[in-house]
Write an enzyme that holds these catalytic residues in place. Structure first.
Site, PDB file in Angstrom:
ATOM      1  N   ARG A  90       0.820  -1.196   0.000  1.00 13.53           N
ATOM      2  CA  ARG A  90       0.000   0.000   0.000  1.00 13.53           C
ATOM      3  C   ARG A  90       0.856   1.249   0.000  1.00 13.53           C
ATOM      4  O   ARG A  90       1.981   1.242   0.481  1.00 13.53           O
ATOM      5  CB  ARG A  90      -0.859   0.044   1.264  1.00 13.53           C
ATOM      6  CG  ARG A  90      -1.757  -1.144   1.389  1.00 13.53           C
ATOM      7  CD  ARG A  90      -2.531  -1.058   2.685  1.00 13.53           C
ATOM      8  NE  ARG A  90      -3.324  -2.270   2.832  1.00 13.53           N
ATOM      9  CZ  ARG A  90      -4.292  -2.430   3.710  1.00 13.53           C
ATOM     10  NH1 ARG A  90      -4.580  -1.452   4.558  1.00 13.53           N
ATOM     11  NH2 ARG A  90      -4.972  -3.542   3.764  1.00 13.53           N
ATOM     12  N   ASP A 135      -0.017   5.273   1.421  1.00 10.68           N
ATOM     13  CA  ASP A 135      -1.073   6.028   2.114  1.00 10.68           C
ATOM     14  C   ASP A 135      -1.751   7.028   1.187  1.00 10.68           C
ATOM     15  O   ASP A 135      -1.198   7.420   0.157  1.00 10.68           O
ATOM     16  CB  ASP A 135      -0.474   6.855   3.258  1.00 10.68           C
ATOM     17  CG  ASP A 135       0.064   5.994   4.379  1.00 10.68           C
ATOM     18  OD1 ASP A 135      -0.313   4.816   4.461  1.00 10.68           O
ATOM     19  OD2 ASP A 135       0.859   6.528   5.181  1.00 10.68           O
ATOM     20  N   ARG A 157       7.202   7.885   7.206  1.00 10.34           N
ATOM     21  CA  ARG A 157       6.719   9.188   7.686  1.00 10.34           C
ATOM     22  C   ARG A 157       7.042   9.386   9.169  1.00 10.34           C
ATOM     23  O   ARG A 157       7.307  10.504   9.605  1.00 10.34           O
ATOM     24  CB  ARG A 157       5.223   9.325   7.426  1.00 10.34           C
ATOM     25  CG  ARG A 157       4.908   9.434   5.929  1.00 10.34           C
ATOM     26  CD  ARG A 157       3.433   9.282   5.636  1.00 10.34           C
ATOM     27  NE  ARG A 157       2.666  10.291   6.341  1.00 10.34           N
ATOM     28  CZ  ARG A 157       1.334  10.265   6.448  1.00 10.34           C
ATOM     29  NH1 ARG A 157       0.648   9.279   5.882  1.00 10.34           N
ATOM     30  NH2 ARG A 157       0.708  11.208   7.094  1.00 10.34           N
TER      31      ARG A 157
END
Lengths: 264, 264
Positions: free
Chosen positions: A54, A56, A217
């Protein structure tokens, strides 16, 4: 059935991330949906496209990888042209390759490289870069480099993991954190950026065997906390050892992040 | 009243060009309107902001220049911060300077530099670059260089002028046409662009004492016609001498163009 490997770039700003959300009520589509929509229209049958993982909501990609199967008589079609003609302008298929039928974009990945870009003045952000940087203002690059050295290696990265995805272990090997040199700016060949004289955009690269949810992040949030003097680089080892997300600085915004490359 | 000089960058995609359109029924705003809206809100009175010249709908700027007057007691305000806090993200004020009260952004300009970017494969366009390039496919750069040599200098550029703006003369001095070297790609520091290996984005720079309406886009249309073999560079001198827009190749699209710098 023949299997195709896609290398995909996208500007994530208008997407709810890579992966189709079960029971989503959100109006924004995902990149995976856009790709599947094209494949389904061509093949006339529901198609599942499997990504390497994935990204985000709002995160970009320069080299996401995915695979899907096509009937033998459709395998030699010019799939790159087909995708790029039918996809929105903010998604592009950079490459299509026929791979062994046991190739799996996620399972076979041996690592990934993410890129995270900062913009180092708060006076202005160039409109072209706005969707792709975190405008932190000035940072102490040496402090960030020192913090990065503590984060590299094999660790339990629970401190830098947001909950929400089940994983067997939070141990990952962060092979390297590097950053762009103090070289010319992207766009430095245009006269007005050139006169700035110092590199106001810096990009950090994170290479690991795999990443936990929002790990890059969260790592970047900690590096920037060191770069802005809110955290000492010397505090990073104990932060890492604590295995406690609540102790680490805030997550860096999605827009500065891009999945640069998936390694096989 | 004190006069301020603004240096402005914008992504022109969502704007109907720089200048306020009289009697416009178009829903898109202009860049000038957005700037005036901020200045008016701060000063509490209608404000006119004078640009160095228009840019077409969809054309970008890295260094547009404009001026406006402010009351003495507002001159030392942090205007850059004010503008950037209140402007949309696709417009940024790069610099604010107090100038002599007879400075005029348009009249005092001694020249301008425009940049025009091509993307040299039709297989895909990177989503980040899509709004900023004309995806022509491969071009013969040597043929374009030869054509450029015929266009440089002082000429009547009627052939490369679209009608719609009254001008006294179509004679301009095109000081130089240069282009970016075959160097690394913008974004070449990300692994996936790097593997492309050849520079797929090339930027041409046009410097002149002034430009006619759509002149750069018309010049670029002619250069690309030479680069794609539709026109011989040897035909350019007679095209120029004809002073007839109908004889020249089609206008290049707006999105590849950016006002790089205004010279004073």
């Amino acid at each position: 059935m023949p299997r195709l490997k896609l290398t995909i770039a996208y500007v994530g700003t208008n997407y709810c991330g890579w992966q189709i959300q079960a029971f989503s009520r959100r109006p924004q589509p995902t990149v995976q949906e856009e790709l599947e929509r094209v494949a389904e229209r061509v093949l006339g049958t529901p198609v599942r496209i499997f990504g390497s993982g994935r990204t985000d909501s709002g995160v970009h990609a320069e080299g996401q990888v995915a695979h899907f199967d096509v009937p033998e008589d459709k395998a030699d079609r010019d799939w790159q042209r087909t995708f790029n003609a039918m996809l929105p302008d903010d998604i592009a298929v950079l490459d299509v390759e026929r791979v062994a039928s046991d190739f799996h974009a996620r399972i076979n990945a041996t690592g990934k490289i993410y890129a995270y870009s900062l913009w180092l003045t708060r006076r202005y952000t160039p409109p072209r870069l706005f969707p792709f940087v975190w405008a932190t203002g000035p940072v102490d690059v040496a402090a960030m480099d020192a913090a990065a050295r503590h984060l590299e290696g094999t660790h339990d990265f629970s401190t830098f993991r947001n909950v929400g995805t089940e994983v067997e272990t939070c141990v990952r090997t962060l092979r390297s954190i590097s950053r762009s040199p103090h070289g010319p700016l992207p766009g430095a060949d245009t006269p007005d950026y050139a006169r700035v004289g110092i590199p106001l955009q810096l990009t950090w690269y994170f290479e690991a065997d795999g990443f936990l949810k929002q790990m890059v992040r969260n790592l970047m949030g900690t590096l920037v906390a060191c770069g802005t003097g809110k955290l000492s680089p010397d505090a990073v080892p104990s932060l890492l050892a604590a295995c406690d997300r609540a102790q680490a600085p805030a997550t860096a915004p999605a827009q500065g992040l891009s999945l640069a490359r998936v390694l096989y």
